[in-house]
Motif scaffolding. Structure first.
Motif, short mmCIF file in Angstrom:
data_model
loop_
_atom_site.label_atom_id
_atom_site.label_comp_id
_atom_site.label_asym_id
_atom_site.label_seq_id
_atom_site.Cartn_x
_atom_site.Cartn_y
_atom_site.Cartn_z
N UNK A 1 70.90 -4.13 64.28
CA UNK A 1 70.16 -4.58 63.11
C UNK A 1 69.05 -3.65 62.68
N UNK A 2 68.81 -2.57 63.45
CA UNK A 2 67.80 -1.60 63.06
C UNK A 2 68.20 -0.95 61.74
N UNK A 3 67.32 -0.93 60.74
CA UNK A 3 67.71 -0.35 59.45
C UNK A 3 67.86 1.16 59.52
N UNK A 4 68.68 1.70 58.65
CA UNK A 4 68.81 3.15 58.54
C UNK A 4 67.51 3.72 58.00
N UNK A 5 67.16 4.91 58.44
CA UNK A 5 65.93 5.55 58.01
C UNK A 5 66.23 6.49 56.84
N UNK A 6 65.84 6.10 55.65
CA UNK A 6 66.05 6.91 54.45
C UNK A 6 67.50 7.41 54.40
N UNK A 7 68.46 6.50 54.24
CA UNK A 7 69.88 6.88 54.33
C UNK A 7 70.32 7.90 53.30
N UNK A 8 69.58 8.05 52.20
CA UNK A 8 69.93 9.07 51.22
C UNK A 8 69.79 10.49 51.74
N UNK A 9 69.20 10.64 52.92
CA UNK A 9 69.02 11.96 53.52
C UNK A 9 70.01 12.25 54.64
N UNK A 10 71.08 11.46 54.71
CA UNK A 10 72.10 11.71 55.73
C UNK A 10 72.77 13.07 55.53
N UNK A 11 73.33 13.58 56.59
CA UNK A 11 74.26 14.70 56.53
C UNK A 11 75.64 14.20 56.94
N UNK A 12 76.68 14.83 56.44
CA UNK A 12 78.02 14.51 56.94
C UNK A 12 78.21 15.20 58.29
N UNK A 13 79.20 14.76 59.05
CA UNK A 13 79.41 15.25 60.41
C UNK A 13 79.64 16.76 60.43
N UNK A 14 80.48 17.26 59.53
CA UNK A 14 80.76 18.70 59.52
C UNK A 14 79.52 19.53 59.28
N UNK A 15 78.67 19.07 58.36
CA UNK A 15 77.44 19.82 58.06
C UNK A 15 76.48 19.79 59.24
N UNK A 16 76.35 18.63 59.88
CA UNK A 16 75.44 18.53 61.03
C UNK A 16 75.91 19.42 62.18
N UNK A 17 77.22 19.43 62.43
CA UNK A 17 77.74 20.31 63.49
C UNK A 17 77.57 21.78 63.12
N UNK A 18 77.75 22.10 61.84
CA UNK A 18 77.57 23.49 61.41
C UNK A 18 76.13 23.94 61.60
N UNK A 19 75.16 23.05 61.35
CA UNK A 19 73.76 23.40 61.56
C UNK A 19 73.50 23.71 63.03
N UNK A 20 74.14 22.96 63.94
CA UNK A 20 73.90 23.13 65.38
C UNK A 20 74.74 24.26 65.98
N UNK A 21 75.58 24.90 65.16
CA UNK A 21 76.40 26.01 65.65
C UNK A 21 76.15 27.25 64.79
#
Length: 555
Positions: free
Chosen positions: A475-495
């Motif tokens: 039930x914890x709300x999302x934190x500013x969900x408009x600032x999400x990244x998609x999975x591919x982008x998040x993995x690309x940032x970490x690689x």
């Protein structure tokens, strides 16, 4: 046809499962061949032609192969030392802190100082523990315990006495001594005040430091990290310079990761330290470790109101306070220093949390670009908790990389109790604007800031995608969900993104023929699972230059 560089037998072939290459020319494959530490083929079943009698074959069925993760902001030696001392991370229970401190003191009756750290601000009212609880369990020896973000420390009365800190001691220019109404120190030191006690803590021995680095390296490899940027190489507060330890690890053939060292900028000095930085860069440059970066900490943290903000913090009643944080380096001087460092080919790694610090860092990069032109120095700003909308697009225009600590972009007590009430709704809505930065075309890198937070990239990626912590109550709300990244982008940032920030992109960051075989095998393919299961993925194997540096028991 596979992408291929050689036709002879491979040393290693990983096959039978999805390969997420982080290479836009061929984003997915099922087989990869490695010879002499380099990727020699990327493709599908046709890669099997490279399997010879001596080839090791890794079955990827049900697993995912990725480029090795790269942590663009981490403190391995400090993390490794904390793991071997009075370790207070992984809980927020004050009673558990005291139990661990008492147990550590009882188990080490002959050590001069009780130290370690990793406690969380949210565990104490206002984020400020006091001497009283420590004095009750360790009255006769000094206690010095930095919190998890290392911007503050909890000390007992004996430590204050040894440092000569009392009601008459002035606050240092870059810090604060928390005090009672009568001026007496209460046991919490903020920012530069930490050094008043930290300077007295005996340094660990060289062998203890090497053991700490190797302990940390093993932890990072277990999370799939094959390269990192050490965010402080130098002496800062109670942190020991890790440069001699890296040199010892190199000399003994024990450093299995690729490391970029960010040389510490002493904020109590000016441009006169630049020749010393040049000498250190020349001295420390080698194969697995090089030091072509300078780290400038421009502000503190929001929780203790030392992050530099454009407008004042709010008080408990929602009124403007008389404080807007600390700019550790005067902005005009910062421009001069960064311009000179840029001209000398240094990358600058900024700690910039508040919107004023972010703007001051970008202004300094802009001054360097105006004076020197656009050089391939790849300056990057880490943390970016609050970014003014006017500054988001400046990153791209200036060629500045956004170094994201993804794990922090979530509702948790430190955010909800110690940050949001003092930022206010408008400024609170500007926190960790990952999505805005991506949409503006900014290069994204990622780091953990371990031991401040977990070194596990998958937990961080989980938050970047979901904007909810993996262990958040239902039930914890999302934190500013408009600032999400998609999975591919998040993995690309970490690689690939962190490889770019580390000037390692020609060698690593994607699974591409000719690049080093720095690889990680996950136990599943997160792309085929629900987003709220990303953090459940585990690293099974990690390779650097095609050599296995980590294998889980069930790999």
């Amino acid at each position: 046809m596979p992408q291929s560089q050689v036709t002879g037998p491979a040393d290693l072939v990983l096959t039978g499962g999805p390969v997420h290459t982080v290479d836009p020319a061929r984003s997915r494959a099922t087989s990869v061949a490695v010879h002499d530490g380099r990727i020699t083929a990327v493709g599908h079943d046709e890669v099997h032609a490279l399997i010879g009698p001596g080839t090791e074959v890794v079955d990827l069925t049900g697993k995912l192969l990725l480029p090795g993760f790269q942590d663009a902001h981490v403190h391995p030696q400090g993390a490794g030392l904390e793991l071997g001392l009075c370790h207070l991370a992984d809980t927020v229970d004050p009673a558990e802190y005291l139990r661990r401190i008492r147990a550590y003191a009882d188990e080490h009756p002959h050590i001069e100082w009780i130290t370690g750290g990793g406690w969380s601000l949210e565990a104490f009212p206002g984020g400020a523990p006091t001497t009283a609880a420590l004095d009750a369990i360790v009255p006769d020896r000094p206690v010095f315990l930095p919190n998890r973000d290392h911007h503050g420390a909890w000390v007992n009365t004996r430590a204050l006495e040894l440092a000569g800190i009392d009601a008459r001691t002035p606050d240092p220019a870059d810090g604060r001594i928390e005090r009672a109404a009568d001026g007496r120190p209460t046991g919490m030191l903020q920012e530069g005040a930490v050094h008043l006690v930290g300077r007295l803590v005996p340094d660990p021995t060289p062998e203890e430091q090497l053991a700490a680095l190797l302990r940390a390296q093993a932890v990072l490899h277990s999370h799939g990290v094959t390269a990192w940027q050490d965010a402080i190489v130098g002496t800062y507060a109670n942190m020991t310079d890790p440069a001699p330890t890296y040199r010892a690890a190199l000399d003994r053939g024990l450093l299995t990761a690729r490391v970029v060292g960010a040389l510490w900028w002493d904020r109590e000095r000016g441009a006169e330290q630049i020749p010393e930085l040049l000498a250190r860069r020349a001295e420390l440059s080698g194969d697995r470790f090089r030091a072509g970066t300078v780290k400038i900490m421009q502000d503190g943290i929001a929780e203790n109101h030392t992050a530099a903000m454009l407008d004042p913090y709010l008080t408990g009643c929602g009124c403007a306070s008389d404080g807007s944080g600390i700019s550790f380096v005067e902005p005009g001087e910062l421009k001069k220093y960064v311009t000179e460092l840029d001209a000398l080919g240094f990358q600058v790694h900024f700690h910039a949390l508040g919107d004023r610090a972010v703007r001051e860092a970008l202004d300094a990069v802009e001054a360097a670009r105006a004076a020197n032109g656009h050089r391939d120095t790849r300056h990057h700003l880490a943390h970016l908790q609050v970014v003014h909308p006017d500054d988001v697009r400046r990153f791209r225009a200036l060629g500045a990389t956004a170094n994201l600590q993804m794990l922090w972009a979530a509702h948790e007590p430190q955010m909800d109790e110690l940050t949001l009430p003092f930022l206010g709704p408008e400024r609170g809505a500007r926190q960790y604007p990952f999505g805005d930065l991506l949409r503006a075309g900014v290069t994204l890198a990622a780091g953990s800031d371990w031991p401040v937070s977990s070194p596990d990239p998958l937990q961080a990626v989980h938050v970047a995608v979901n904007r909810v912590s993996p262990d958040a109550p239902e039930g914890t709300p999302e934190f500013l969900p408009g600032q999400r990244l998609d999975l591919g982008t998040a993995l690309a940032a970490y690689t690939a993104g962190s490889a770019y920030a580390n000037h390692l992109d020609a060698l690593t960051g994607s699974i591409t023929v000719g690049k080093a075989a720095d690889l990680v095998v996950l136990d599943r393919d997160p792309f085929t699972r629900p987003a709220d299961e990303i953090a459940a993925a585990r690293v099974l194997q990690t390779f650097v230059d095609g050599a296995r540096v980590h294998a889980a028991p069930d790999a």
